[in-house]
Design a protein around this motif. Structure first.
Motif, short mmCIF file in Angstrom:
data_model
loop_
_atom_site.label_atom_id
_atom_site.label_comp_id
_atom_site.label_asym_id
_atom_site.label_seq_id
_atom_site.Cartn_x
_atom_site.Cartn_y
_atom_site.Cartn_z
N CYS A 255 0.81 -1.22 -0.02
CA CYS A 255 -0.01 -0.17 -0.21
C CYS A 255 0.80 1.18 0.06
N PRO A 256 0.54 2.19 -1.02
CA PRO A 256 1.70 3.39 -1.16
C PRO A 256 1.38 4.42 -0.14
N THR A 257 0.03 4.55 0.45
CA THR A 257 -0.34 5.49 1.30
C THR A 257 -0.60 5.12 2.47
N GLY A 258 -0.34 4.06 3.20
CA GLY A 258 -0.64 3.69 4.54
C GLY A 258 -2.15 3.14 4.93
N ALA A 259 -2.94 3.29 3.96
CA ALA A 259 -4.24 3.01 3.96
C ALA A 259 -4.60 1.61 4.49
N SER A 260 -3.88 0.80 3.84
CA SER A 260 -4.13 -0.77 4.34
C SER A 260 -2.89 -1.01 5.69
N LYS B 111 -2.05 -2.91 9.67
CA LYS B 111 -2.38 -4.17 10.52
C LYS B 111 -2.33 -3.48 12.00
N ARG B 112 -3.40 -4.00 12.83
CA ARG B 112 -3.33 -3.58 14.15
C ARG B 112 -2.30 -4.30 15.01
N ALA B 113 -1.57 -3.62 15.70
CA ALA B 113 -0.60 -4.37 16.50
C ALA B 113 -1.09 -4.99 17.83
N GLU B 114 -2.36 -4.38 18.15
CA GLU B 114 -2.88 -4.84 19.54
C GLU B 114 -3.43 -6.15 19.31
N ASP B 115 -4.02 -6.50 18.14
CA ASP B 115 -5.00 -7.92 18.03
C ASP B 115 -4.70 -8.33 16.65
N GLY B 116 -3.73 -7.67 15.78
CA GLY B 116 -3.64 -8.71 14.47
C GLY B 116 -4.63 -8.27 13.45
N ILE B 117 -5.72 -7.29 13.55
CA ILE B 117 -6.57 -7.31 12.49
C ILE B 117 -6.22 -6.48 11.34
N VAL B 118 -6.50 -6.64 10.31
CA VAL B 118 -6.03 -5.76 9.07
C VAL B 118 -7.09 -5.07 8.71
N LEU B 119 -7.09 -3.79 8.54
CA LEU B 119 -8.11 -2.75 8.20
C LEU B 119 -7.73 -1.93 7.11
N VAL B 120 -8.65 -1.17 6.61
CA VAL B 120 -8.50 -0.17 5.47
C VAL B 120 -8.79 1.26 6.08
N ASP B 121 -8.07 2.19 6.17
CA ASP B 121 -8.33 3.41 6.42
C ASP B 121 -9.03 4.31 4.88
N GLU B 122 -10.24 4.22 4.57
CA GLU B 122 -10.67 4.63 3.54
C GLU B 122 -10.19 6.28 3.16
N ASP B 123 -10.21 6.98 4.28
CA ASP B 123 -9.60 8.50 3.96
C ASP B 123 -8.25 8.53 3.35
N LYS B 124 -7.50 7.35 3.58
CA LYS B 124 -6.28 7.45 2.90
C LYS B 124 -5.98 6.66 1.55
N CYS B 125 -7.21 6.00 1.49
CA CYS B 125 -7.09 5.08 0.18
C CYS B 125 -7.44 5.66 -1.16
N ILE B 126 -6.59 5.42 -2.07
CA ILE B 126 -6.70 6.09 -3.48
C ILE B 126 -7.33 5.21 -4.50
N GLY B 127 -7.63 4.02 -4.01
CA GLY B 127 -8.15 3.21 -4.97
C GLY B 127 -7.36 2.89 -6.04
N CYS B 128 -6.10 2.52 -5.71
CA CYS B 128 -5.11 2.09 -6.62
C CYS B 128 -5.03 0.58 -7.08
N LYS B 129 -5.89 0.02 -6.23
CA LYS B 129 -6.16 -1.74 -6.36
C LYS B 129 -4.79 -2.51 -6.03
N LEU B 130 -3.67 -1.76 -5.66
CA LEU B 130 -2.49 -2.70 -5.38
C LEU B 130 -2.65 -3.78 -4.36
N CYS B 131 -3.42 -3.46 -3.41
CA CYS B 131 -3.67 -4.60 -2.36
C CYS B 131 -4.37 -5.68 -2.90
N SER B 132 -5.37 -5.43 -3.75
CA SER B 132 -6.15 -6.52 -4.23
C SER B 132 -5.47 -7.33 -5.13
N TRP B 133 -4.35 -6.91 -6.02
CA TRP B 133 -3.38 -7.66 -6.82
C TRP B 133 -2.40 -8.27 -5.99
N ALA B 134 -2.09 -7.74 -4.78
CA ALA B 134 -1.26 -8.55 -4.08
C ALA B 134 -1.87 -9.64 -3.28
#
Length: 247
Positions: A97-102, A104-127
């Motif tokens: 992720c180039p913006t930090g939108a994706s 991983k939480r350190a406290e419980d391991g949950i992976v999330l997306v910050d939609e305010d930072k997401c630019i919709g480049c789809k790199l995460c879906s390709w990876a």
């Protein structure tokens, strides 16, 4: 690119029992209902009543026919395979992720997306090799399973309701939620007892979620002895799942 936190002791995730899943899609619809108004909402639909409806779903259930296997004397069967984010320990979707939108939480391991930072480049879906990312054409951002993070920590809910919507809605109790980083937790003990498997471990993304393979089936042609069937059937099913995901 986004850095990963140090590995957390707490690893929240799901254990899905392929032996008892009946493919009813209750997990998918309950997930859609809860998350449409939750932290990841809205989960938009496009042309919902047309011939080609599209939309964002965090849970999807695929059904496949397994051929009979003469070596293990297993009959043909239908396998229902629920698919969602596996909340990997070293997720490729985060590190690309180039913006930090994706993240991983350190406290419980949950992976999330910050939609305010997401630019919709789809790199995460390709990876992501598991196809767990969803792109919202309407909002232009990526979305994914949150493990109902706004529900499991909600102190206003009864303790019994502080679990992902998909787990609570499952009519056959095929879905289980808990801390897979704790070897004494109910989910960890269940994985140990049933030989739960991680999908495509050779990629080294270390998915937290586990799948419990189907139990061996008995047929009318079986001998009258009561000898237990070989557990190789479960290994066969897990290998089949790995091959399926690689396609």
């Amino acid at each position: 690119m986004t850095a990963l936190p140090l590995p957390s002791k707490k690893k929240l995730g799901l254990v899905i029992d392929l032996d008892t899943c009946v493919g009813c899609h209750a997990c998918a619809t309950s997930c859609k209902e809860w998350n449409a108004g939750g932290i990841a909402g809205p989960l938009t639909d496009e042309r919902p009543f047309a011939k080609d409806p599209q939309g964002v779903w965090f849970n999807r259930v695929h059904s496949y026919e397994l051929e009979a296997d003469a070596a293990t004397k297993q009959p043909a069967q239908t396998l229902h395979f629920p698919r969602s984010c596996l909340h990997c320990e070293t997720p490729a979707c985060v590190t690309v992720c180039p913006t930090g939108a994706s993240y991983k939480r350190a406290e419980d391991g949950i992976v999330l997306v910050d939609e305010d930072k997401c630019i919709g480049c789809k790199l995460c879906s390709w990876a992501c090799p598991y196809g767990a990312r969803e792109y919202s054409e309407v909002e232009g951002v990526m979305k994914k399973c949150t493990l109902c993070v706004d529900r499991i920590y909600n102190q206003n809910l009864d303790e019994a309701d502080r679990q992902p919507a998909c787990v609570q809605a499952c009519p056959t109790k095929a879905r289980h939620f808990g801390d897979l980083g704790d070897p004494t937790s109910k989910v960890s003990l269940l994985v140990a007892d049933r030989g739960g498997v991680a999908l495509m471990p050779e990629l080294d993304y270390k998915p937290v979620n586990r799948y419990l393979p189907p139990r061996p089936r008995r047929t009318g042609a079986d001998e009258a002895d009561d000898a237990p069937a070989s557990h190789d059937t479960g290994n066969l099913a897990s290998r089949w799942l790995h091959r399926l995901l690689k396609r």
